[in-house]
Design a protein around this motif. Structure first.
Motif, short mmCIF file in Angstrom:
data_model
loop_
_atom_site.label_atom_id
_atom_site.label_comp_id
_atom_site.label_asym_id
_atom_site.label_seq_id
_atom_site.Cartn_x
_atom_site.Cartn_y
_atom_site.Cartn_z
N GLN A 168 -5.56 2.33 5.61
CA GLN A 168 -4.90 1.03 5.45
C GLN A 168 -3.43 1.11 5.84
O GLN A 168 -2.89 0.18 6.45
CB GLN A 168 -5.03 0.55 3.99
CG GLN A 168 -4.51 -0.85 3.75
CD GLN A 168 -5.30 -1.89 4.54
OE1 GLN A 168 -6.52 -1.75 4.72
NE2 GLN A 168 -4.62 -2.92 5.03
N GLY A 169 -2.78 2.22 5.52
CA GLY A 169 -1.37 2.38 5.89
C GLY A 169 -1.19 2.32 7.40
O GLY A 169 -0.26 1.68 7.90
N GLY A 189 1.75 11.87 11.84
CA GLY A 189 0.36 11.88 12.31
C GLY A 189 -0.53 11.28 11.24
O GLY A 189 -0.49 11.70 10.08
N LEU A 190 -1.32 10.28 11.62
CA LEU A 190 -2.23 9.62 10.67
C LEU A 190 -3.63 9.55 11.27
O LEU A 190 -3.78 9.16 12.44
CB LEU A 190 -1.76 8.20 10.36
CG LEU A 190 -0.51 8.06 9.49
CD1 LEU A 190 -0.11 6.59 9.37
CD2 LEU A 190 -0.72 8.67 8.11
N THR A 191 -4.65 9.88 10.46
CA THR A 191 -6.02 9.73 10.94
C THR A 191 -6.38 8.25 10.95
O THR A 191 -5.82 7.44 10.19
CB THR A 191 -7.02 10.50 10.06
OG1 THR A 191 -6.85 10.10 8.71
CG2 THR A 191 -6.81 12.00 10.17
N LYS A 197 -15.16 8.64 5.21
CA LYS A 197 -14.20 9.18 4.23
C LYS A 197 -14.93 9.46 2.91
O LYS A 197 -14.82 8.72 1.94
CB LYS A 197 -13.04 8.21 4.03
CG LYS A 197 -12.12 8.16 5.25
CD LYS A 197 -10.90 7.30 5.03
CE LYS A 197 -9.89 7.90 4.10
NZ LYS A 197 -8.53 7.38 4.30
N LYS A 227 -1.83 0.76 -5.96
CA LYS A 227 -1.49 2.19 -6.02
C LYS A 227 -0.23 2.44 -6.84
O LYS A 227 -0.05 3.51 -7.41
CB LYS A 227 -1.36 2.76 -4.60
CG LYS A 227 -2.69 2.75 -3.83
CD LYS A 227 -2.63 3.70 -2.65
CE LYS A 227 -3.82 3.53 -1.73
NZ LYS A 227 -3.75 4.43 -0.57
N ASN A 287 0.85 -1.20 0.00
CA ASN A 287 0.00 0.00 0.00
C ASN A 287 0.88 1.25 0.00
O ASN A 287 2.01 1.23 0.52
CB ASN A 287 -0.91 0.01 1.23
CG ASN A 287 -1.96 1.10 1.13
OD1 ASN A 287 -2.72 1.14 0.16
ND2 ASN A 287 -2.01 1.99 2.10
N THR A 289 0.55 5.28 1.17
CA THR A 289 -0.25 6.29 1.87
C THR A 289 0.40 7.66 1.68
O THR A 289 1.46 7.92 2.25
CB THR A 289 -0.33 5.99 3.38
OG1 THR A 289 -0.87 4.68 3.57
CG2 THR A 289 -1.17 7.02 4.11
N PRO A 290 -0.20 8.57 0.87
CA PRO A 290 0.36 9.92 0.80
C PRO A 290 0.03 10.66 2.09
O PRO A 290 -1.10 10.61 2.56
CB PRO A 290 -0.38 10.57 -0.38
CG PRO A 290 -1.23 9.51 -0.99
CD PRO A 290 -1.39 8.43 0.03
N MET A 291 0.99 11.35 2.67
CA MET A 291 0.73 12.11 3.89
C MET A 291 1.77 13.22 4.02
O MET A 291 2.74 13.26 3.27
CB MET A 291 0.73 11.19 5.11
CG MET A 291 1.99 10.42 5.37
SD MET A 291 3.20 11.34 6.30
CE MET A 291 2.33 11.52 7.85
N SER A 292 1.53 14.13 4.96
CA SER A 292 2.47 15.25 5.09
C SER A 292 2.67 15.71 6.54
O SER A 292 3.47 16.61 6.77
CB SER A 292 2.00 16.44 4.25
OG SER A 292 0.77 16.90 4.74
N SER A 293 1.94 15.12 7.49
CA SER A 293 2.13 15.53 8.89
C SER A 293 3.31 14.74 9.45
O SER A 293 3.13 13.74 10.14
CB SER A 293 0.85 15.27 9.69
OG SER A 293 -0.23 15.97 9.12
N THR A 320 -7.97 7.99 -2.92
CA THR A 320 -8.06 6.53 -2.79
C THR A 320 -7.62 6.08 -1.40
O THR A 320 -6.96 6.80 -0.66
CB THR A 320 -7.16 5.81 -3.83
OG1 THR A 320 -5.78 5.98 -3.46
CG2 THR A 320 -7.40 6.33 -5.24
N SER A 321 -8.00 4.84 -1.08
CA SER A 321 -7.53 4.19 0.15
C SER A 321 -7.31 2.71 -0.16
O SER A 321 -8.05 2.12 -0.95
CB SER A 321 -8.56 4.33 1.27
OG SER A 321 -8.18 3.52 2.37
N GLY A 322 -6.30 2.15 0.49
CA GLY A 322 -6.09 0.71 0.38
C GLY A 322 -7.09 -0.06 1.23
O GLY A 322 -7.19 -1.28 1.12
#
Ligand SMILES: Cc1cc2nc3c(=O)[nH]c(=O)nc-3n(C[C@H](O)[C@H](O)[C@H](O)COP(=O)(O)O)c2cc1C
Length: 210
Positions: A59-60, A53-55, A99, A108, A36, A38-42, A89-91
């Motif tokens: 899936q990630g 930080g992930l909500t 969501k 992905k 999988n 997971t794009p993120m930036s926190s 998208t989400s895995g």
């Protein structure tokens, strides 16, 4: 004598506080052995630790909590269109009901048009196109049920990771050293829900080694 006039300010209530952090693409292994992204930036780094930080409900996050390892692939500015293809998208399958606007995506790598490279110390592969790829292990997790602020049923989690291997594209490394050349490294930033590049380097601190 000069009289300094402070800029006017407004008291505002922004819906988000994404004030500008690099885009990180987290690769993790799914239960079936696929990967999988997971794009993120926190995310922020101190020494060999990166805190993210992930909500909840992603899936990630589930993969990280289960396998306790991942790769933090730092996106380059050139990757922004592919990042945005992954954005809705989400895995996770099914995608959590809160969501809105997201759909499930199993592959992905194919959607983004990127290639996987095997890692040295963790199970998840790296994203070959990412200029910096940090293999990492999970050290510590804090769960924060901030539904009221987020409007999210999943709350959010902060995760402290220890980086155990750093891969860098050869063309951003100062020859013969372990230093990243900031004139060549072109990270992608997420700024109040817009993608931005870093612009030209402006100067360096007294501690810069190159
Ligand atoms: C540029 C960008 C930055 C994001 N930053 C974060 C973040 O810091 N934390 C987070 O939980 N989700 C963040 N997201 C949203 C996740 O990518 C989204 O929840 C996604 O569905 C997670 O995928 P997964 O369920 O396959 O892990 C960001 C998305 C984008 C496109």
């Amino acid at each position: 004598m000069d009289i300094y006039r402070a800029p006017d300010t407004l008291q505002i209530r922004p819906s988000i506080l994404y004030f500008g952090t690099p885009v990180v693409l987290i690769t993790t292994r799914n239960p079936d052995g696929s990967t999988n992204i997971t794009p993120m930036s926190s995310a922020w780094a101190l020494a060999d630790r990166v805190t993210i930080g992930l909500t909840g409900g992603g899936q990630g996050l589930a993969n990280l909590l289960r396998e306790r390892e991942c790769v933090l692939n730092l996106a380059s500015a050139a990757m922004h269109e592919s990042v945005e293809r992954l954005a809705p998208t989400s895995g996770a399958n099914p995608v959590p009901s809160w969501k809105h606007g997201y759909r499930h995506e199993a592959d992905k790598f194919a959607l983004a048009g990127w290639h996987a490279s095997p890692s040295l110390r963790v199970g998840a592969p790296r994203i070959a196109e990412a200029p910096l790829q940090l293999e990492a292990r999970l050290l510590h997790v804090d769960e924060r049920p901030l539904q009221a602020w987020q409007g999210d049923a999943g709350g959010y989690f902060t995760l402290e990771l220890e980086v155990c291997e750093v891969h860098a594209h050869a063309d951003i490394v100062v020859p013969g050293s372990s230093h990243i050349d900031p004139r060549r490294y072109q990270p992608l930033f997420y700024v109040f829900r817009h993608y931005c590049g870093a612009g030209p380097a402006l100067g360096r601190t007294f501690k810069a080694e190159v």
